[in-house]
Write a protein that holds these residues in place. Structure first.
Motif, PDB file in Angstrom:
ATOM      1  N   VAL A  88      12.850  61.865  35.398  1.00  0.00           N
ATOM      2  CA  VAL A  88      14.044  61.739  36.237  1.00  0.00           C
ATOM      3  C   VAL A  88      14.438  63.129  36.731  1.00  0.00           C
ATOM      4  O   VAL A  88      14.423  64.094  35.952  1.00  0.00           O
ATOM      5  CB  VAL A  88      15.227  61.123  35.450  1.00  0.00           C
ATOM      6  CG1 VAL A  88      16.434  60.954  36.361  1.00  0.00           C
ATOM      7  CG2 VAL A  88      14.840  59.781  34.829  1.00  0.00           C
ATOM      8  N   LEU A 136      18.074  56.927  44.260  1.00  0.00           N
ATOM      9  CA  LEU A 136      19.497  56.834  44.598  1.00  0.00           C
ATOM     10  C   LEU A 136      19.978  58.042  45.377  1.00  0.00           C
ATOM     11  O   LEU A 136      19.502  59.163  45.154  1.00  0.00           O
ATOM     12  CB  LEU A 136      20.342  56.843  43.325  1.00  0.00           C
ATOM     13  CG  LEU A 136      20.080  55.863  42.222  1.00  0.00           C
ATOM     14  CD1 LEU A 136      20.796  56.334  40.977  1.00  0.00           C
ATOM     15  CD2 LEU A 136      20.547  54.481  42.629  1.00  0.00           C
ATOM     16  N   GLN A 147      29.843  57.154  34.289  1.00  0.00           N
ATOM     17  CA  GLN A 147      29.951  56.547  35.620  1.00  0.00           C
ATOM     18  C   GLN A 147      29.744  55.048  35.502  1.00  0.00           C
ATOM     19  O   GLN A 147      29.152  54.557  34.539  1.00  0.00           O
ATOM     20  CB  GLN A 147      28.994  57.186  36.625  1.00  0.00           C
ATOM     21  CG  GLN A 147      27.509  56.995  36.379  1.00  0.00           C
ATOM     22  CD  GLN A 147      26.896  55.777  37.033  1.00  0.00           C
ATOM     23  OE1 GLN A 147      27.031  54.680  36.494  1.00  0.00           O
ATOM     24  NE2 GLN A 147      26.158  55.948  38.094  1.00  0.00           N
ATOM     25  N   THR A 200       9.489  48.833  44.182  1.00  0.00           N
ATOM     26  CA  THR A 200       9.372  47.533  43.509  1.00  0.00           C
ATOM     27  C   THR A 200      10.616  46.657  43.633  1.00  0.00           C
ATOM     28  O   THR A 200      10.649  45.554  43.070  1.00  0.00           O
ATOM     29  CB  THR A 200       9.120  47.786  42.007  1.00  0.00           C
ATOM     30  OG1 THR A 200      10.113  48.721  41.557  1.00  0.00           O
ATOM     31  CG2 THR A 200       7.744  48.348  41.764  1.00  0.00           C
ATOM     32  N   ARG A 222      17.678  64.851  38.861  1.00  0.00           N
ATOM     33  CA  ARG A 222      19.022  64.611  39.410  1.00  0.00           C
ATOM     34  C   ARG A 222      19.514  65.890  40.058  1.00  0.00           C
ATOM     35  O   ARG A 222      19.670  66.904  39.380  1.00  0.00           O
ATOM     36  CB  ARG A 222      19.991  64.226  38.295  1.00  0.00           C
ATOM     37  CG  ARG A 222      19.670  62.909  37.588  1.00  0.00           C
ATOM     38  CD  ARG A 222      20.597  62.724  36.404  1.00  0.00           C
ATOM     39  NE  ARG A 222      20.388  61.449  35.735  1.00  0.00           N
ATOM     40  CZ  ARG A 222      21.245  60.435  35.777  1.00  0.00           C
ATOM     41  NH1 ARG A 222      22.395  60.564  36.431  1.00  0.00           N
ATOM     42  NH2 ARG A 222      20.990  59.313  35.144  1.00  0.00           N
ATOM     43  N   GLU A 261      26.432  54.539  32.986  1.00  0.00           N
ATOM     44  CA  GLU A 261      25.788  55.486  32.072  1.00  0.00           C
ATOM     45  C   GLU A 261      26.843  56.439  31.529  1.00  0.00           C
ATOM     46  O   GLU A 261      27.943  56.553  32.089  1.00  0.00           O
ATOM     47  CB  GLU A 261      24.669  56.271  32.772  1.00  0.00           C
ATOM     48  CG  GLU A 261      25.146  57.070  33.955  1.00  0.00           C
ATOM     49  CD  GLU A 261      24.012  57.656  34.792  1.00  0.00           C
ATOM     50  OE1 GLU A 261      22.914  57.082  34.808  1.00  0.00           O
ATOM     51  OE2 GLU A 261      24.244  58.694  35.430  1.00  0.00           O
ATOM     52  N   TYR A 274      24.882  63.472  45.472  1.00  0.00           N
ATOM     53  CA  TYR A 274      23.774  63.576  44.521  1.00  0.00           C
ATOM     54  C   TYR A 274      22.606  62.738  44.992  1.00  0.00           C
ATOM     55  O   TYR A 274      22.749  61.817  45.816  1.00  0.00           O
ATOM     56  CB  TYR A 274      24.204  63.196  43.096  1.00  0.00           C
ATOM     57  CG  TYR A 274      24.444  61.726  42.850  1.00  0.00           C
ATOM     58  CD1 TYR A 274      23.382  60.841  42.664  1.00  0.00           C
ATOM     59  CD2 TYR A 274      25.736  61.211  42.807  1.00  0.00           C
ATOM     60  CE1 TYR A 274      23.594  59.496  42.429  1.00  0.00           C
ATOM     61  CE2 TYR A 274      25.966  59.865  42.567  1.00  0.00           C
ATOM     62  CZ  TYR A 274      24.890  59.016  42.393  1.00  0.00           C
ATOM     63  OH  TYR A 274      25.097  57.672  42.173  1.00  0.00           O
ATOM     64  N   ARG A 324      27.974  46.577  43.102  1.00  0.00           N
ATOM     65  CA  ARG A 324      27.321  46.317  44.378  1.00  0.00           C
ATOM     66  C   ARG A 324      28.381  46.302  45.463  1.00  0.00           C
ATOM     67  O   ARG A 324      29.472  45.752  45.261  1.00  0.00           O
ATOM     68  CB  ARG A 324      26.596  44.972  44.338  1.00  0.00           C
ATOM     69  CG  ARG A 324      25.639  44.776  45.504  1.00  0.00           C
ATOM     70  CD  ARG A 324      24.956  43.417  45.440  1.00  0.00           C
ATOM     71  NE  ARG A 324      24.132  43.216  44.253  1.00  0.00           N
ATOM     72  CZ  ARG A 324      22.885  43.671  44.104  1.00  0.00           C
ATOM     73  NH1 ARG A 324      22.311  44.369  45.071  1.00  0.00           N
ATOM     74  NH2 ARG A 324      22.204  43.424  42.994  1.00  0.00           N
TER      75      ARG A 324
HETATM   76  C1  HEM Z   1      24.120  54.650  40.390  1.00  0.00           C
HETATM   77  C2  HEM Z   1      23.241  54.315  39.449  1.00  0.00           C
HETATM   78  C3  HEM Z   1      22.241  53.201  39.596  1.00  0.00           C
HETATM   79  C4  HEM Z   1      22.330  52.035  40.295  1.00  0.00           C
HETATM   80  C5  HEM Z   1      23.502  51.532  41.129  1.00  0.00           C
HETATM   81  C6  HEM Z   1      21.069  51.339  40.113  1.00  0.00           C
HETATM   82  C7  HEM Z   1      20.773  50.113  40.660  1.00  0.00           C
HETATM   83  C8  HEM Z   1      19.591  49.450  40.521  1.00  0.00           C
HETATM   84  C9  HEM Z   1      19.308  48.135  41.058  1.00  0.00           C
HETATM   85  C10 HEM Z   1      20.269  47.286  41.877  1.00  0.00           C
HETATM   86  C11 HEM Z   1      18.043  47.828  40.725  1.00  0.00           C
HETATM   87  C12 HEM Z   1      17.307  46.538  41.117  1.00  0.00           C
HETATM   88  C13 HEM Z   1      17.053  45.643  39.980  1.00  0.00           C
HETATM   89  C14 HEM Z   1      18.297  45.287  39.245  1.00  0.00           C
HETATM   90  O1  HEM Z   1      19.224  44.708  39.864  1.00  0.00           O
HETATM   91  O2  HEM Z   1      18.379  45.601  38.049  1.00  0.00           O
HETATM   92  C15 HEM Z   1      17.531  48.922  39.937  1.00  0.00           C
HETATM   93  C16 HEM Z   1      16.282  48.962  39.368  1.00  0.00           C
HETATM   94  C17 HEM Z   1      15.856  49.954  38.531  1.00  0.00           C
HETATM   95  N1  HEM Z   1      16.516  51.112  38.207  1.00  0.00           N
HETATM   96 FE1  HEM Z   1      18.333  51.658  38.842  1.00  0.00          FE
HETATM   97  N2  HEM Z   1      20.247  52.097  39.319  1.00  0.00           N
HETATM   98  C18 HEM Z   1      20.920  53.229  38.973  1.00  0.00           C
HETATM   99  C19 HEM Z   1      20.464  54.244  38.178  1.00  0.00           C
HETATM  100  C20 HEM Z   1      19.259  54.270  37.558  1.00  0.00           C
HETATM  101  C21 HEM Z   1      18.791  55.299  36.677  1.00  0.00           C
HETATM  102  C22 HEM Z   1      19.595  56.538  36.292  1.00  0.00           C
HETATM  103  C23 HEM Z   1      17.544  54.945  36.276  1.00  0.00           C
HETATM  104  C24 HEM Z   1      16.550  55.643  35.364  1.00  0.00           C
HETATM  105  C25 HEM Z   1      16.709  56.824  34.880  1.00  0.00           C
HETATM  106  C26 HEM Z   1      17.229  53.692  36.906  1.00  0.00           C
HETATM  107  C27 HEM Z   1      16.068  53.006  36.732  1.00  0.00           C
HETATM  108  C28 HEM Z   1      15.764  51.813  37.326  1.00  0.00           C
HETATM  109  C29 HEM Z   1      14.526  51.080  37.072  1.00  0.00           C
HETATM  110  C30 HEM Z   1      13.403  51.526  36.154  1.00  0.00           C
HETATM  111  C31 HEM Z   1      14.586  49.933  37.831  1.00  0.00           C
HETATM  112  C32 HEM Z   1      13.573  48.789  37.848  1.00  0.00           C
HETATM  113  C33 HEM Z   1      12.463  48.947  38.800  1.00  0.00           C
HETATM  114  C34 HEM Z   1      11.543  47.755  38.651  1.00  0.00           C
HETATM  115  O3  HEM Z   1      11.802  46.896  37.788  1.00  0.00           O
HETATM  116  O4  HEM Z   1      10.590  47.674  39.381  1.00  0.00           O
HETATM  117  N3  HEM Z   1      18.283  53.314  37.680  1.00  0.00           N
HETATM  118  N4  HEM Z   1      18.473  49.911  39.838  1.00  0.00           N
END
Ligand code: HEM
Length: 171
Positions: free
Chosen positions: A125, A153, A56, A31, A127, A71, A138, A60
């Motif tokens: 989730v 990730l 952590q 998505t 990990r 987190e 990871y 970008r």
């Molecule tokens: C290194 C850690 C992480 C990075 C750098 C990261 C980065 C991102 C980015 C860039 C997006 C795109 C939308 C936005 O800019 O918000 C995103 C979406 C998302 N991330 Fe992560 N994320 C990380 C960890 C996690 C974790 C641990 C979870 C959940 C346990 C998570 C859940 C989500 C969800 C649910 C979305 C939205 C998807 C959607 O709206 O369709 N993220 N993440």
């Protein structure tokens, strides 16, 4: 160390996580647009207690450099080959994990994912963390926004100060 402040003996099997880690990763999900990031992760032993404090933060990489995800949480040993983790995110998501530990590797699978009322839907989730010779790799999979469990990730981090010229030194 006098035993009160030293490493708790129950942390021996998780000691491979300890340290300050910096490096780079990439992420995607069906998505969203794929992205790349820099990360600093810190795993600190509880003073004389059987837990590891974990935090952590990410930015970008390439163009913008803006803060992305962050987190924080705790990891606890659970028997000789087990571990538990609780992790909280500023997005209103809390993960509770049980994990299996095997010489330099731990795999956490969520036992529960709780959400604040306005957060995005995340239901599972997984990990997987592996440490080999000062390098942590990871991979994180999640089930979110109606999609089944799949890749979100992966990253490669280096223990303690990276060389000044490494991009992770600027996290
Ligand atoms: C290194 C850690 C992480 C990075 C750098 C990261 C980065 C991102 C980015 C860039 C997006 C795109 C939308 C936005 O800019 O918000 C995103 C979406 C998302 N991330 Fe992560 N994320 C990380 C960890 C996690 C974790 C641990 C979870 C959940 C346990 C998570 C859940 C989500 C969800 C649910 C979305 C939205 C998807 C959607 O709206 O369709 N993220 N993440």
């Amino acid at each position: 160390m006098d035993g009160q402040d030293g490493l708790h003996p129950d942390l021996a099997g998780l000691a491979f996580l300890l340290g300050v880690w910096t490096g780079a990763g990439r992420g995607c999900y069906p998505t969203i647009e794929p992205f790349e990031y820099l990360e600093e992760a810190v795993y600190t032993p509880g003073p004389g207690k059987p837990f590891i404090a974990y935090r952590q933060r990410t930015r970008r990489s390439g163009g913008g450099g803006e803060p992305l995800h962050a987190e924080t949480g705790y990891i606890r040993p659970a028997g000789p080959a087990g571990a538990e983790a609780v992790i909280a995110q500023p997005t209103g998501i809390v993960e509770v994990h049980t994990g299996e530990v095997d010489s330099g590797r731990v795999c956490f699978r969520s036992a529960a994912v709780e959400r604040s009322p306005t957060s995005v839907e995340v239901t599972r989730v997984v990990r997987r963390i592996q440490v080999e010779g000062g390098v942590m790799r990871y991979r994180l999979e999640m089930a979110a926004v109606g999609k089944p469990l799949q890749f979100h990730l992966e990253a490669e981090l280096f223990r303690d100060p990276p060389p000044a010229e490494h991009p992770a030194a600027r996290v």
